[in-house]
Design an enzyme around this catalytic site. Structure first.
Site, mmCIF file in Angstrom:
data_model
loop_
_atom_site.group_PDB
_atom_site.id
_atom_site.type_symbol
_atom_site.label_atom_id
_atom_site.label_comp_id
_atom_site.label_asym_id
_atom_site.label_seq_id
_atom_site.Cartn_x
_atom_site.Cartn_y
_atom_site.Cartn_z
ATOM 1 N N HIS A 133 -0.385 3.474 -6.718
ATOM 2 C CA HIS A 133 0.520 3.577 -5.558
ATOM 3 C C HIS A 133 1.883 4.090 -6.049
ATOM 4 O O HIS A 133 2.109 4.243 -7.246
ATOM 5 C CB HIS A 133 0.747 2.193 -4.944
ATOM 6 N N HIS A 163 -2.478 4.975 0.022
ATOM 7 C CA HIS A 163 -1.398 5.067 1.028
ATOM 8 C C HIS A 163 -0.958 6.525 1.045
ATOM 9 O O HIS A 163 -0.384 7.029 0.078
ATOM 10 C CB HIS A 163 -0.236 4.142 0.655
ATOM 11 N N GLU A 188 2.334 8.424 -0.281
ATOM 12 C CA GLU A 188 2.781 8.276 -1.667
ATOM 13 C C GLU A 188 2.339 9.496 -2.469
ATOM 14 O O GLU A 188 1.486 9.422 -3.354
ATOM 15 C CB GLU A 188 2.259 6.943 -2.214
ATOM 16 N N ARG A 221 1.300 6.141 6.431
ATOM 17 C CA ARG A 221 0.796 5.309 5.296
ATOM 18 C C ARG A 221 -0.661 4.905 5.481
ATOM 19 O O ARG A 221 -1.421 4.823 4.515
ATOM 20 C CB ARG A 221 1.679 4.072 5.240
ATOM 21 N N GLU A 278 2.586 0.911 -9.397
ATOM 22 C CA GLU A 278 3.558 1.438 -8.443
ATOM 23 C C GLU A 278 4.428 2.407 -9.247
ATOM 24 O O GLU A 278 5.248 1.979 -10.054
ATOM 25 C CB GLU A 278 4.428 0.305 -7.856
#
Lengths: 94, 309
Positions: free
Chosen positions: B196, B69, B72, B127, B270
């Site tokens: 991510h 993405h 990020e 994204r 994440e």
């Protein structure tokens, strides 16, 4: 370059499944141009959404009307972006 | 930068600067690092993977990717730091040296080059990929909904204007198909870690079904150890669990596909933050974020080495 002046990121706290559904309804309203940074998940899990300036009033009214709590996580997205860009350019200049 | 020693890891970089860093690293460590091109993006940019190997032939391997993405940014920046760290620690850190003496590491730092270039030029918060969808004015597919694992089920959108648009068919995005082909051709990848940001989570399959992964107990236990190691450095708190339980239903996801390919140690990170900056994490947090994440990655890599399958 896309400009995000006046865009805010709201952190929404949903207390129950019904409130998760209400926020999910918002997600479907394309004209609001919402950008979910953290999507609706489960009660207790924060939802972060970037709201373009023209939609801010409507979104806040909607949340307040349904008793859904929120805080403003980022007051103005563009100012953070400007800071980030300045930092990058400062490095490159050095 | 004149060398990877003078490269500034504490600032965000453009695609060209990151690709230039890769060439520097390869030139400085030709015995350890090589650069593979696994394909070209929709807009024709090369897709590079760094291979870290100390020999052998088609050794068991660990895959790490960042930046699928594109917005990020802390993930691509962490990927650059990981690449340098690998060359610094090999031969110095006994535990890590043992990993690289027995396994290869593949690191794809910019997994969505078109999207990343677009975040620098036109829209910092982009994204998706940049592919054109026939019949729609909206651009791009969510590359983490485009894999052939529960593709098109609930947990992705069929609306090309949505941020979670799954695409017309599985692997429609060349950025995804390139990895799929690489993984299938290699055939000996034992851990697959897709990184991510944000929200501080360590996730394992599944996202498209509530059914537990066959190795759920082991994956959960390893995740617990990994987040403990991560937290030991700066106290950053991570939660862990299956995608569908820890956050929400998400179909067509990367690690669901890799797990279904038999890659047991399939994880998604994440990274920071908890809700102050979101995707706009200040550059001052790049190095601390990369350092703490590296401790978790090492935990997973050591476990993979010590639990051959």
């Amino acid at each position: 370059s896309e400009d995000f002046v006046g865009h805010q990121v709201l952190r929404i706290s949903v207390a129950d499944e019904a409130q998760v559904q209400k926020v999910t309804e918002l997600e479907e309203l394309e004209h609001l141009q919402l950008d979910f940074w953290r999507g609706p998940a489960q009660p207790g899990s924060p939802i972060d959404v970037r709201v373009p300036f023209p939609s801010i009033q409507a979104v806040k009214v909607f949340l307040e009307a349904h008793g859904i709590e929120y805080t403003i996580m980022i007051e103005d997205v563009q100012s953070l972006l400007d800071e980030e860009r300045e930092q990058m350019f400062a490095f490159q200049a050095r | 930068a004149a060398s990877t020693d003078t490269f500034n890891y504490a600032t965000y970089h453009t695609l060209e600067e990151i690709y230039g860093f890769m060439d520097l690293l390869v030139a400085e460590h030709p015995q350890l690092v090589s650069k593979l091109q696994i394909g070209n993006t929709y807009e024709g940019r090369p897709i590079y993977v760094l291979k870290f190997s100390t020999g052998g032939n088609n050794r068991p391997a660990i895959w790490i990717d960042t930046g699928i993405h594109s917005r990020e940014w802390v993930t691509q920046a962490s990927g650059v730091w990981f690449a340098k760290k690998i060359t610094q620690d090999y031969g110095q850190d006994p535990a890590f040296t043992s990993i690289l003496d027995n396994m290869d590491i593949f690191l794809e730092i910019v997994t969505n080059p078109d999207g990343f270039a677009f975040t620098h030029s036109k829209n910092r918060l982009w994204r998706k990929t940049r592919s054109i969808t026939a019949g729609s004015s909206c651009v791009g597919v969510d590359p983490n909904r485009n894999w052939d694992a529960g593709f098109g089920l609930a947990g992705a959108s069929s609306n090309p204007c949505s941020e979670t648009y799954h695409g017309k068919f599985a692997n429609s995005e060349v950025e995804v198909k390139s990895i799929v082909d690489f993984v299938k051709n290699h055939g000996n990848i034992k851990a697959f870690i897709s990184i991510h940001s944000y929200s501080q989570l360590l996730l394992y399959p599944y996202g498209y079904t509530t059914e537990s992964a066959a190795d759920q107990a082991e994956l959960d236990q390893l995740a617990e150890s990994a987040v403990k190691a991560l937290s030991s450095l700066y106290g950053t708190k991570f939660k862990y669990g299956s995608i569908i339980k820890a956050i929400y239903r998400a179909s067509g996801g990367t690690i669901d596909w890799t797990y279904n390919q038999g890659i047991k140690y399939s994880y998604t990170f994440e990274l920071r933050d908890t809700g102050r900056y979101g995707f706009l994490l200040p550059a001052s947090q790049i190095i601390p974020t990369a350092q703490e994440t590296w401790l978790a990655l090492q935990t997973i890599m050591e476990h993979t080495l010590n639990h051959p399958y």
